[in-house]
Write an enzyme that holds these catalytic residues in place. Structure first.
Site, PDB file in Angstrom:
ATOM      1  N   CYS A  92      35.399  19.124 -32.119  1.00 31.09           N
ATOM      2  CA  CYS A  92      35.371  19.595 -30.734  1.00 31.09           C
ATOM      3  C   CYS A  92      34.308  18.752 -30.051  1.00 31.09           C
ATOM      4  CB  CYS A  92      35.020  21.074 -30.635  1.00 31.09           C
ATOM      5  SG  CYS A  92      34.800  21.581 -28.913  1.00 31.09           S
ATOM      6  N   CYS A  95      32.211  21.111 -27.209  1.00 29.04           N
ATOM      7  CA  CYS A  95      31.087  21.923 -27.680  1.00 29.04           C
ATOM      8  C   CYS A  95      31.272  22.227 -29.154  1.00 29.04           C
ATOM      9  CB  CYS A  95      30.917  23.192 -26.854  1.00 29.04           C
ATOM     10  SG  CYS A  95      32.428  24.118 -26.589  1.00 29.04           S
ATOM     11  N   SER A  96      31.963  23.288 -29.473  1.00 23.95           N
ATOM     12  CA  SER A  96      32.094  23.657 -30.875  1.00 23.95           C
ATOM     13  C   SER A  96      33.285  24.583 -31.054  1.00 23.95           C
ATOM     14  CB  SER A  96      30.833  24.352 -31.340  1.00 23.95           C
ATOM     15  OG  SER A  96      30.529  25.391 -30.430  1.00 23.95           O
ATOM     16  N   CYS A  97      34.335  24.380 -30.266  1.00 20.78           N
ATOM     17  CA  CYS A  97      35.525  25.212 -30.413  1.00 20.78           C
ATOM     18  C   CYS A  97      36.051  25.037 -31.839  1.00 20.78           C
ATOM     19  CB  CYS A  97      36.599  24.801 -29.409  1.00 20.78           C
ATOM     20  SG  CYS A  97      36.041  25.014 -27.714  1.00 20.78           S
TER      21      CYS A  97
END
Lengths: 188, 118
Positions: A92, A95-97
Site C-alpha cells: 500500500c 498508507c497501510s491498507c
C-alpha cells in the site's frame, strides 16, 4: 500518547459517540481473533476445491465472506493467484491498507516507508531480502492496495501435497506468502 | 541498479505483537468504532493517515506508525468539530496529572487530577 488517547476516548464517551465496552471488543478481536490463520484457510480451500478457487477468482469478497471473514471497512477483496509465469506481491503505497479480515493487522515492515516505496521500484530486490529468489522468467506483478480494494495473494500449492486435508494444507500457508513476500512452506 | 543503491533497509521481518503499547490498540479501536458509526469513510481516513505517514521525519522503520495514526485521528476529529485540539490538550494534561497523583497499583481516574474541579 497514552494521555492523548485517553483524552479522546473521554470526549467521545461523554458525547455518547462511542461505547467503551465496544472499544474493548474491537481491541480483543484484533489482538486475538483475526490473523493470518483466516487467510490460510481461504488459500487451503482454494487449493483443494476448484469450484471455490473459481469463485475466489471471480468474486473474492463473497467467496471469503462465505467462510465468515468479512471486512469492517466495507472494502472489496481481490484474490491474485501466483503461477509459474507470474508472482504477485501486495503493497500500500498510500498508507497501510491491508486485508485485515484475512490477515489481521499488518506487520511493521509492511507499514515502513522503505517497503512502501521499494516494493514498487524494486520488487525483486525486496523479495531477495525476504530470502525469495524467483526464476528470471517469472514476472512480478505488484498490486497497490487502496481503502476500497485489498488483495490476497494465493501462493502456489507446494509439490507433494496431493490428498492433504485442508487443515494440513493451511499449515503451509504463511502470512508472508499471502502478501507475496514469501512462498508457501514446502511439504515436510 | 542493485537494491543496495537504494539504501534503505527494510525493518526485520520478525513477528512482533500487533500492538506494542496499549494506547496503540485503543487509538486503533477508536478509529474502527467511529468509522463503523459512519463518522467518516475509510477512504477519508486513509487520506488523512497517508498524509501523516508520508510527512518528512516519519521513521524509516515504521516504528512511529501509531503515533502517525493518533495524530491523524486527532486531526480528523478536530476538523469535524468533534474534539477540538484545545479540549484534547487540556484533558490530556488532566489525565497526566491524575496519573502522577494516583498511587501505584490503583486505577487512574480523572477525579484524581489535583486540579480537577478547580
Amino acid at each position: 500518547m497514552a494521555a492523548r488517547v485517553r483524552a479522546l476516548e473521554t470526549i467521545l464517551t461523554q458525547k455518547g459517540l462511542i461505547d467503551p465496552a465496544a472499544i474493548d471488543v474491537i481491541v480483543d478481536t484484533y489482538e486475538t481473533k483475526v490473523g493470518p490463520r483466516n487467510g490460510a484457510r481461504v488459500v487451503a480451500k482454494a487449493w483443494s476445491d476448484p469450484e471455490f478457487a473459481e469463485w475466489l477468482k471471480r468474486d473474492a469478497t463473497a467467496a471469503i465472506a462465505s467462510l465468515g471473514y468479512t471486512g469492517r471497512q466495507g472494502e472489496h477483496m481481490q484474490a491474485v493467484f501466483n503461477t509459474p509465469d507470474q508472482h504477485n506481491m501486495v503493497v500500500c503505497t498510500l498508507c497501510s491498507c491491508y486485508p485485515w479480515s484475512v490477515l489481521g493487522l499488518p506487520p511493521v515492515w509492511y507499514k515502513s516507508p522503505p517497503y512502501r516505496s521499494r516494493a514498487v521500484i524494486d520488487p525483486r530486490g525486496v523479495l531477495a531480502e525476504f530470502g525469495v529468489t524467483l526464476p528470471d522468467e517469472t514476472k512480478i506483478r505488484v498490486w497497490d492496495s487502496t481503502a476500497e480494494l485489498r488483495y490476497l495473494v494465493v501462493p502456489m500449492r507446494p509439490a507433494g501435497t496431493e490428498g492433504w486435508s485442508e487443515e494440513d494444507l493451511a499449515d503451509l500457508v504463511t502470512r508472508d506468502s499471502m502478501i507475496g513476500t514469501g512462498l508457501a512452506r514446502e511439504a515436510a | 541498479m542493485s537494491r543496495h543503491e537504494k539504501g534503505r533497509p527494510l525493518p526485520s521481518g520478525i513477528d512482533e505483537p500487533v500492538f506494542s503499547e496499549p494506547w496503540q490498540a485503543e487509538a486503533f479501536a477508536l478509529t474502527v468504532a467511529l468509522h463503523e458509526k459512519g463518522f467518516f469513510s475509510w477512504g477519508e481516513w486513509a487520506e488523512v493517515l497517508s498524509a501523516e505517514v508520508k510527512a518528512p521525519g516519519a521513521a524509516q522503520d515504521g516504528s512511529d506508525y501509531y503515533d502517525c495514526w493518533l495524530r491523524a485521528l486527532e486531526k480528523l476529529l478536530a476538523a469535524k468539530g468533534v474534539a477540538p485540539q484545545h479540549d484534547v490538550d487540556q484533558l490530556a494534561a488532566a489525565w497526566q496529572r491524575a496519573a502522577h497523583a494516583t498511587p501505584h497499583g490503583k486505577p487512574i481516574l480523572l477525579e484524581n487530577d489535583p486540579e480537577c474541579g478547580q
